[in-house]
Motif scaffolding. Structure first.
Motif, PDB file in Angstrom:
ATOM      1  N   SER A  15       0.831  -1.204   0.000  1.00  0.00           N
ATOM      2  CA  SER A  15       0.000   0.000   0.000  1.00  0.00           C
ATOM      3  C   SER A  15       0.866   1.254   0.000  1.00  0.00           C
ATOM      4  O   SER A  15       1.867   1.336   0.720  1.00  0.00           O
ATOM      5  CB  SER A  15      -0.930   0.012   1.215  1.00  0.00           C
ATOM      6  OG  SER A  15      -1.737  -1.155   1.241  1.00  0.00           O
ATOM      7  N   PHE A  16       0.455   2.237  -0.808  1.00  0.00           N
ATOM      8  CA  PHE A  16       1.178   3.498  -0.942  1.00  0.00           C
ATOM      9  C   PHE A  16       0.459   4.571  -0.126  1.00  0.00           C
ATOM     10  O   PHE A  16      -0.739   4.816  -0.312  1.00  0.00           O
ATOM     11  CB  PHE A  16       1.258   3.904  -2.413  1.00  0.00           C
ATOM     12  CG  PHE A  16       2.220   3.086  -3.219  1.00  0.00           C
ATOM     13  CD1 PHE A  16       3.388   3.650  -3.726  1.00  0.00           C
ATOM     14  CD2 PHE A  16       1.983   1.735  -3.467  1.00  0.00           C
ATOM     15  CE1 PHE A  16       4.286   2.896  -4.468  1.00  0.00           C
ATOM     16  CE2 PHE A  16       2.880   0.970  -4.207  1.00  0.00           C
ATOM     17  CZ  PHE A  16       4.034   1.549  -4.706  1.00  0.00           C
ATOM     18  N   PHE A  17       1.205   5.218   0.771  1.00  0.00           N
ATOM     19  CA  PHE A  17       0.653   6.231   1.659  1.00  0.00           C
ATOM     20  C   PHE A  17       1.422   7.534   1.475  1.00  0.00           C
ATOM     21  O   PHE A  17       2.530   7.555   0.945  1.00  0.00           O
ATOM     22  CB  PHE A  17       0.761   5.787   3.122  1.00  0.00           C
ATOM     23  CG  PHE A  17       0.048   4.497   3.428  1.00  0.00           C
ATOM     24  CD1 PHE A  17      -1.289   4.496   3.775  1.00  0.00           C
ATOM     25  CD2 PHE A  17       0.719   3.276   3.354  1.00  0.00           C
ATOM     26  CE1 PHE A  17      -1.956   3.319   4.071  1.00  0.00           C
ATOM     27  CE2 PHE A  17       0.060   2.087   3.632  1.00  0.00           C
ATOM     28  CZ  PHE A  17      -1.280   2.110   3.985  1.00  0.00           C
ATOM     29  N   ASP A  66      -3.418   2.297  -3.861  1.00  0.00           N
ATOM     30  CA  ASP A  66      -3.163   3.730  -3.771  1.00  0.00           C
ATOM     31  C   ASP A  66      -4.188   4.320  -2.804  1.00  0.00           C
ATOM     32  O   ASP A  66      -5.390   4.074  -2.935  1.00  0.00           O
ATOM     33  CB  ASP A  66      -3.313   4.363  -5.165  1.00  0.00           C
ATOM     34  CG  ASP A  66      -3.064   5.856  -5.148  1.00  0.00           C
ATOM     35  OD1 ASP A  66      -2.370   6.332  -4.239  1.00  0.00           O
ATOM     36  OD2 ASP A  66      -3.574   6.544  -6.064  1.00  0.00           O
ATOM     37  N   THR A  67      -3.735   5.070  -1.799  1.00  0.00           N
ATOM     38  CA  THR A  67      -4.637   5.583  -0.769  1.00  0.00           C
ATOM     39  C   THR A  67      -4.803   7.098  -0.874  1.00  0.00           C
ATOM     40  O   THR A  67      -3.943   7.795  -1.437  1.00  0.00           O
ATOM     41  CB  THR A  67      -4.107   5.242   0.639  1.00  0.00           C
ATOM     42  OG1 THR A  67      -2.884   5.954   0.859  1.00  0.00           O
ATOM     43  CG2 THR A  67      -3.864   3.748   0.779  1.00  0.00           C
ATOM     44  N   ASN A  89      -4.615  -1.994   8.068  1.00  0.00           N
ATOM     45  CA  ASN A  89      -4.890  -3.245   8.770  1.00  0.00           C
ATOM     46  C   ASN A  89      -4.709  -4.470   7.889  1.00  0.00           C
ATOM     47  O   ASN A  89      -4.654  -5.592   8.391  1.00  0.00           O
ATOM     48  CB  ASN A  89      -6.310  -3.218   9.335  1.00  0.00           C
ATOM     49  CG  ASN A  89      -6.518  -2.095  10.317  1.00  0.00           C
ATOM     50  OD1 ASN A  89      -5.604  -1.716  11.032  1.00  0.00           O
ATOM     51  ND2 ASN A  89      -7.714  -1.543  10.340  1.00  0.00           N
ATOM     52  N   LYS A  90      -4.656  -4.268   6.578  1.00  0.00           N
ATOM     53  CA  LYS A  90      -4.457  -5.398   5.680  1.00  0.00           C
ATOM     54  C   LYS A  90      -3.178  -5.237   4.850  1.00  0.00           C
ATOM     55  O   LYS A  90      -2.995  -5.928   3.850  1.00  0.00           O
ATOM     56  CB  LYS A  90      -5.671  -5.548   4.764  1.00  0.00           C
ATOM     57  CG  LYS A  90      -5.953  -4.354   3.886  1.00  0.00           C
ATOM     58  CD  LYS A  90      -7.197  -4.559   3.028  1.00  0.00           C
ATOM     59  CE  LYS A  90      -8.446  -4.420   3.844  1.00  0.00           C
ATOM     60  NZ  LYS A  90      -9.678  -4.501   2.997  1.00  0.00           N
ATOM     61  N   THR A  91      -2.294  -4.338   5.282  1.00  0.00           N
ATOM     62  CA  THR A  91      -1.070  -4.044   4.536  1.00  0.00           C
ATOM     63  C   THR A  91       0.097  -4.894   5.031  1.00  0.00           C
ATOM     64  O   THR A  91       0.368  -4.948   6.225  1.00  0.00           O
ATOM     65  CB  THR A  91      -0.718  -2.547   4.655  1.00  0.00           C
ATOM     66  OG1 THR A  91      -1.736  -1.773   4.019  1.00  0.00           O
ATOM     67  CG2 THR A  91       0.622  -2.243   4.019  1.00  0.00           C
ATOM     68  N   ASP A  92       0.793  -5.546   4.095  1.00  0.00           N
ATOM     69  CA  ASP A  92       1.982  -6.329   4.443  1.00  0.00           C
ATOM     70  C   ASP A  92       3.259  -5.513   4.331  1.00  0.00           C
ATOM     71  O   ASP A  92       4.225  -5.770   5.046  1.00  0.00           O
ATOM     72  CB  ASP A  92       2.081  -7.558   3.534  1.00  0.00           C
ATOM     73  CG  ASP A  92       0.955  -8.540   3.775  1.00  0.00           C
ATOM     74  OD1 ASP A  92       0.861  -9.067   4.896  1.00  0.00           O
ATOM     75  OD2 ASP A  92       0.148  -8.779   2.858  1.00  0.00           O
ATOM     76  N   ILE A  93       3.281  -4.548   3.419  1.00  0.00           N
ATOM     77  CA  ILE A  93       4.421  -3.632   3.330  1.00  0.00           C
ATOM     78  C   ILE A  93       3.893  -2.264   2.908  1.00  0.00           C
ATOM     79  O   ILE A  93       3.085  -2.149   1.989  1.00  0.00           O
ATOM     80  CB  ILE A  93       5.510  -4.141   2.362  1.00  0.00           C
ATOM     81  CG1 ILE A  93       6.672  -3.139   2.317  1.00  0.00           C
ATOM     82  CG2 ILE A  93       4.957  -4.401   0.968  1.00  0.00           C
ATOM     83  CD1 ILE A  93       7.914  -3.679   1.654  1.00  0.00           C
ATOM     84  N   ALA A  94       4.334  -1.226   3.615  1.00  0.00           N
ATOM     85  CA  ALA A  94       3.884   0.134   3.353  1.00  0.00           C
ATOM     86  C   ALA A  94       4.955   0.914   2.604  1.00  0.00           C
ATOM     87  O   ALA A  94       6.147   0.784   2.880  1.00  0.00           O
ATOM     88  CB  ALA A  94       3.546   0.837   4.671  1.00  0.00           C
ATOM     89  N   VAL A  95       4.509   1.715   1.637  1.00  0.00           N
ATOM     90  CA  VAL A  95       5.397   2.594   0.882  1.00  0.00           C
ATOM     91  C   VAL A  95       4.979   4.030   1.184  1.00  0.00           C
ATOM     92  O   VAL A  95       3.878   4.454   0.802  1.00  0.00           O
ATOM     93  CB  VAL A  95       5.320   2.317  -0.630  1.00  0.00           C
ATOM     94  CG1 VAL A  95       6.248   3.265  -1.384  1.00  0.00           C
ATOM     95  CG2 VAL A  95       5.685   0.865  -0.926  1.00  0.00           C
ATOM     96  N   LEU A  96       5.813   4.758   1.898  1.00  0.00           N
ATOM     97  CA  LEU A  96       5.530   6.157   2.212  1.00  0.00           C
ATOM     98  C   LEU A  96       6.141   7.033   1.125  1.00  0.00           C
ATOM     99  O   LEU A  96       7.356   7.072   0.957  1.00  0.00           O
ATOM    100  CB  LEU A  96       6.102   6.521   3.578  1.00  0.00           C
ATOM    101  CG  LEU A  96       6.004   8.004   3.965  1.00  0.00           C
ATOM    102  CD1 LEU A  96       4.562   8.482   3.961  1.00  0.00           C
ATOM    103  CD2 LEU A  96       6.647   8.249   5.331  1.00  0.00           C
ATOM    104  N   VAL A  97       5.297   7.726   0.398  1.00  0.00           N
ATOM    105  CA  VAL A  97       5.744   8.579  -0.703  1.00  0.00           C
ATOM    106  C   VAL A  97       5.804  10.019  -0.201  1.00  0.00           C
ATOM    107  O   VAL A  97       4.812  10.559   0.298  1.00  0.00           O
ATOM    108  CB  VAL A  97       4.789   8.484  -1.911  1.00  0.00           C
ATOM    109  CG1 VAL A  97       5.325   9.321  -3.073  1.00  0.00           C
ATOM    110  CG2 VAL A  97       4.612   7.030  -2.331  1.00  0.00           C
ATOM    111  N   THR A  98       6.960  10.633  -0.338  1.00  0.00           N
ATOM    112  CA  THR A  98       7.148  12.005   0.120  1.00  0.00           C
ATOM    113  C   THR A  98       7.887  12.800  -0.947  1.00  0.00           C
ATOM    114  O   THR A  98       8.393  12.236  -1.928  1.00  0.00           O
ATOM    115  CB  THR A  98       7.919  12.032   1.453  1.00  0.00           C
ATOM    116  OG1 THR A  98       7.985  13.367   1.937  1.00  0.00           O
ATOM    117  CG2 THR A  98       9.328  11.476   1.274  1.00  0.00           C
TER     118      THR A  98
END
Length: 411
Positions: A15-17, A66-67, A89-98
Motif C-alpha cells: 500500500s502506498f501512503f 493507492d490511498t 490493517n491489511k497491509t503487508d508492506i507500506a510505501v511512504l511517498v514524500t
C-alpha cells in the motif's frame, strides 16, 4: 491456477501512503505499468483507495493499493483518512511517498509511527527527484541508501522505478517457516477424506476456496485426497480398507459427520484448519467457551470476510443463530457484517463469531481478532463455534494435539 486467479487473501498487500500531491498515484501507475490511478495537480484527487492485483517479482502475486492523502482536511477528508487507516490493517508492506525537496513533516512521521506500532515493514520513497537540483540526490539511489529502506525516484521520468520494485521485494521476508492449511500435519501416502456438502448454499459448478486449497495442499504433501458428500460418506468409509487417516468436513455437516466417522479416525473441519492457517485458532478455541456465558439481550457479531448472496440456509445469518439459540436458550441480538465493513468499536458485543477468513489476509484476520481482544470481547470462528456447540470441539482438534489440551473432552 494462474497468477491472476490467486485469491486476494493469498496475495501480499503493498500500500502506498503519503500526503496529498506527493505523487502517490503517479508512482503507483509507474510501478504497475498501468494507468491505475487518476493523476492531477489538484490536491486530493484520490478520494478512495484504489487497488490492483498483479505480479511483482520476487514476491509473486500482490495487491497494490493507492490511498487518499493522509493530510486531507474537513469532514470528507476525515472519512478519507479513516479509510486510509483501514487499509493499514491489511497491509503487508507500506510505501511512504514524500517530496524529495524537503524533510519528513509531522503527518508523515505519524504514518511511520503507525507502521512501527503495527509492525508493518515500510519504505520511504523520495519522489520528484527530477525537480531537485542537489548533488546528493544523484547518489541517493545507491545500494547503501536503498539498504536503509529509503530511495529517491521520479515517477514522471520513471527513474529508479525498477530499483524501487527490487527494494519492495527485498523488504518482505518470504523465507521464514510458513503454516500450511493441512499439508504440515499429514504424511505422504496418507488418505484424507474431504466431506463437501452440495446444498442450496454451495456455489454452482465449483468448490469454495478452503476446499480447493485443501485438495491442492494434500496433493503437494504426497497424500491422497478423496472427496465425497456427507450423504455418501458412510458408504464410502465401509468400502475403504485401510481406513482413512483424517476426515475434513465442512462445518455445516459437522454433527452428521461426527456420528458417521468412527472415533479412531481423526476428524476436523475446513474452518478450523483455516483459523490455524490465518493465525487465530488458539484465540478462537478459547473464545468459544464464552458461548456458555451468554445472557438474554447480549449482542453477538457474526462477521464474514466476503460478500455473497444470502441463501435461505445461510450459515452466518440462519444456522449459527439457530445453533446459539439451541445451545444457550437465550434471547440474543444478532448483528452481521460482511466484506470490509467490520466495526471499529466492538465494546457493545459479548462475542464475535467470524468466518474462516479465506478471502482476507492473515494480517487483517489477526487485526480483527486483536480489535476484539482490545475491547475485552471473546473471538471465535464458525467451525470452532459449531464444534463447541455440538460437543465435538475436543475431538475436532485431535489433529492438533497442542490445542486439544485446552479443551475438556465431552463425556
Amino acid at each position: 491456477m494462474s497468477l491472476n486467479d490467486t485469491p486476494s487473501g493469498e496475495r501480499l498487500r503493498i500500500s502506498f501512503f503519503g500526503k496529498r500531491n506527493a505523487g502517490k498515484s503517479s508512482l503507483v501507475n509507474a510501478v504497475t505499468g498501468q494507468e491505475l490511478a487518476v493523476v492531477s495537480d489538484t490536491l486530493g484527487t484520490t478520494t478512495d483507495p484504489v487497488s490492483k492485483a498483479m505480479e511483482l517479482l520476487p514476491l509473486g502475486p500482490v495487491v497494490i493499493t493507492d490511498t487518499p492523502g493522509f493530510d486531507d482536511s474537513g469532514e470528507l477528508g476525515e472519512l478519507r483518512v479513516r479509510k486510509t487507516k483501514q487499509i493499514l490493517n491489511k497491509t503487508d508492506i507500506a510505501v511512504l511517498v514524500t517530496d524529495a525537496s524537503r524533510e519528513l513533516d509531522a503527518s508523515e512521521q505519524e504514518l511511520i509511527d503507525i507502521f512501527k506500532n503495527k509492525n508493518i515493514p515500510y519504505i520511504v520513497v523520495k519522489n520528484k527527484m527530477d525537480l531537485v537540483k542537489d548533488a546528493d540526490v544523484s547518489t541517493a539511489s545507491s545500494n547503501e541508501k536503498a539498504a536503509s529502506g529509503e530511495i529517491y525516484v521520479s515517477a514522471t521520468e520513471k527513474t529508479n522505478i525498477y530499483e524501487l520494485k527490487e527494494l519492495i521485494g527485498r523488504s518482505v521476508n518470504t523465507d521464514g517457516p510458513s503454516v500450511r492449511l493441512v499439508g504440515d500435519v499429514i504424511e505422504p501416502e496418507q488418505t484424507i477424506v474431504l466431506v463437501i456438502p452440495i446444498d442450496e448454499s454451495a456455489p454452482k459448478g465449483r468448490l469454495i476456496l478452503p476446499q480447493q486449497q485443501a485438495i491442492r495442499d494434500i496433493l503437494e504433501a504426497g497424500a491422497y485426497a478423496v472427496t465425497t458428500r456427507e450423504t455418501e460418506l458412510e458408504a464410502l468409509l465401509k468400502k475403504m480398507d485401510p481406513k482413512p487417516d483424517l476426515v475434513i468436513t465442512d462445518s455445516q455437516a459437522f454433527e452428521i459427520v461426527d456420528k458417521i466417522v468412527p472415533e479412531d479416525i481423526l476428524l476436523t473441519s475446513f474452518s478450523i484448519l483455516m483459523a490455524r492457517y490465518k493465525g487465530f485458532l488458539d484465540t478462537a478455541v478459547r473464545g468459544a467457551a464464552a458461548i456458555d456465558e451468554l445472557k438474554d439481550g447480549d449482542k453477538i457479531l457474526i462477521s464474514e470476510g466476503c460478500t455473497h448472496h444470502r441463501q435461505c440456509g445461510d450459515i452466518g445469518t440462519v444456522k449459527i443463530p439457530r445453533f446459539l439459540k439451541q445451545k444457550t436458550g437465550r434471547e440474543l441480538e444478532i448483528v452481521t457484517s460482511s466484506g470490509t465493513e467490520f466495526p471499529e468499536d466492538l465494546s457493545e458485543f459479548s462475542l464475535v463469531i467470524h468466518c474462516g477468513g479465506c478471502m482476507l489476509t492473515s494480517r487483517e484476520m489477526v487485526y480483527r481478532m486483536k480489535c476484539a481482544e482490545d475491547a475485552g470481547v471473546p473471538f471465535t470462528n464458525y467451525g470452532v463455534a459449531i464444534a463447541y456447540m455440538k460437543g465435538i470441539l475436543h475431538r475436532s482438534l485431535g489433529v492438533l494435539p497442542e490445542l486439544q489440551k485446552i479443551v475438556e473432552p465431552t463425556v
